[in-house]
Scaffold this active site. Structure first.
Site, short mmCIF file in Angstrom:
data_model
loop_
_atom_site.label_atom_id
_atom_site.label_comp_id
_atom_site.label_asym_id
_atom_site.label_seq_id
_atom_site.Cartn_x
_atom_site.Cartn_y
_atom_site.Cartn_z
CB ALA A 72 16.45 -16.94 4.52
CG ASN A 140 17.87 -18.55 14.61
OD1 ASN A 140 19.06 -18.26 14.53
ND2 ASN A 140 17.45 -19.80 14.69
CD GLN A 168 14.16 -14.62 13.45
OE1 GLN A 168 13.25 -13.97 13.98
NE2 GLN A 168 13.96 -15.83 12.97
CB ALA A 185 8.27 -13.53 2.37
CG HIS A 186 8.26 -17.90 6.59
ND1 HIS A 186 8.24 -18.50 7.83
CD2 HIS A 186 9.42 -18.27 6.02
CE1 HIS A 186 9.34 -19.21 7.99
NE2 HIS A 186 10.08 -19.09 6.91
CB THR A 222 8.66 -20.16 -13.48
OG1 THR A 222 9.04 -20.67 -14.76
CG2 THR A 222 7.45 -19.26 -13.63
CB CYS A 304 15.79 -25.05 11.61
SG CYS A 304 15.09 -23.67 10.69
#
Length: 358
Positions: A72, A140, A168, A185-186, A222, A304
């Site tokens: 994100a 969050n 969230q 994703a996590h 990639t 964070c």
């Protein structure tokens, strides 16, 4: 150990893990292809990426495209840096550091205040030169759901773009409309190291990361088919069991409120994602509490900023003093949390707090 830090990250779903394994090497050892290569292995890997893109897109509004990123934070940077220059960037006072720090780096920043319940005040006006408005959907730290529909409308009236950090919210509740939406994703039982930026049809961004021109020429580099596949499987699982997960969260929330009845709740109880319980006991030494409860994984604030020594800017923004903010903890729970986990954790945390005389 009991894990109660779902806002920081979530356990990997078995469905996501299974989807990833095929593209690490595969049963025949040919699953490691570069999705940008023209040969058969590359085309197979590219097909896996596009399937994942479609799965991820199902949780976004119709009428947009999905750009894969490393997470994100990169998605937010792509949106904010790629959407132009000049004018003001309006951000809420409770945004994640990825938004706040990027806004400051871009120059002229206007901060939107929030009410004591944690919602961004919709009565305030935007500066006339605002080009971009940034307001998250679910905070969050305190889990408060923001009035994103109203702020999207205000941005459009000001001829500004609207970026929503839906990290969230995505996969938990319906993601509301915006011009750009950043997700990771996590946070919904997918793998770390991948996220996405949804871009509404008609919105054009400048390339921020130059190189090979992948991802519609917006994000060179990639892609990992394994990470994409894991993200896609996690998104599909979240979509299919969203109602079931929400019911489970509500059960955990109600039991938690009973068990922590003597604690003060930070932020709204109603306009809130109920998988986030941010509470305080004034005078509590949180560092000592965490040491005494070392087998319970919870947070003193945003993951964070943990260990930074800084007071939570979110808790200060809703009117808490520095002492009150530093006496707060955040418990996050979700799909794989059992009621028994909450009950055991509450017993240990409450006993440790009472041992401090609090």
């Amino acid at each position: 150990m009991i894990y109660l830090d779902y806002q920081a990250t979530t356990p990997l779903a078995p469905e996501a893990r299974d989807a990833m394994l095929r593209w690490l090497d595969g049963p025949d050892g040919t699953g490691f292809g570069n999705p940008h290569s023209p040969h058969r292995m590359g085309r197979q890997a590219a097909a896996a990426v596009e399937l994942a893109r479609d799965q991820v897109a199902q949780l976004f509004p119709a009428g947009g495209r999905v750009i894969f990123t490393s997470g994100a934070t990169e998605a937010i940077n792509l949106a904010m840096r790629g959407s132009g220059s000049g004018g003001s960037v309006s951000v809420s006072a409770i945004e994640h550091a990825a938004v706040l720090d990027t806004a400051r780096a871009l120059g002229k920043t206007h901060v939107l205040n929030v009410a004591k319940d944690g919602q961004c005040n919709t009565k305030q006006d935007l500066p006339a030169d605002t080009r971009l408005v940034c307001l998250m959907q679910v905070n969050n730290e305190i889990g408060v759901i923001q009035p994103t529909v109203e702020w999207h409308r205000k941005a459009k009236e000001n001829n500004a773009l609207y970026l929503c950090d839906a990290v969230q919210a995505y996969g938990r509740i319906e993601v509301t409309g915006a011009d750009m939406i950043a997700v990771s994703a996590h946070k919904l039982h997918g793998p770390k190291g991948i996220g996405a930026l949804w871009i509404r049809q008609g919105v054009e961004l400048d390339e921020v990361q130059t190189g090979g021109g992948q991802e519609d020429g917006l994000r060179s580099g990639t892609l990992s088919p394994a990470l994409c596949a894991g993200f896609g499987a996690a998104a599909q699982e979240a979509r299919e069991r969203m109602a079931q997960d929400a019911d489970h969260i509500e059960e955990l929330w109600n039991r938690s409120r009973e068990l922590f009845a003597d604690w003060e709740l930070n932020g709204s109880a109603d306009a809130r994602w109920h998988g986030n319980l941010n509470i305080r006991r004034d005078g509590l030494d949180v560092n000592r509490l965490m040491s005494d409860c070392r087998d319970i994984m919870f947070s003193a604030g945003s993951a964070c900023a943990s260990g930074s020594g800084r007071t939570s800017h979110v808790l200060e923004a809703i009117g808490l003093s520095k002492k009150q903010a530093k006496s707060s903890i955040r418990l996050g729970f979700g799909r794989y949390t059992a009621v028994e986990d909450i009950e055991k954790a509450a017993g240990t945390i409450n006993a440790a707090a009472e041992a401090q005389g609090i």
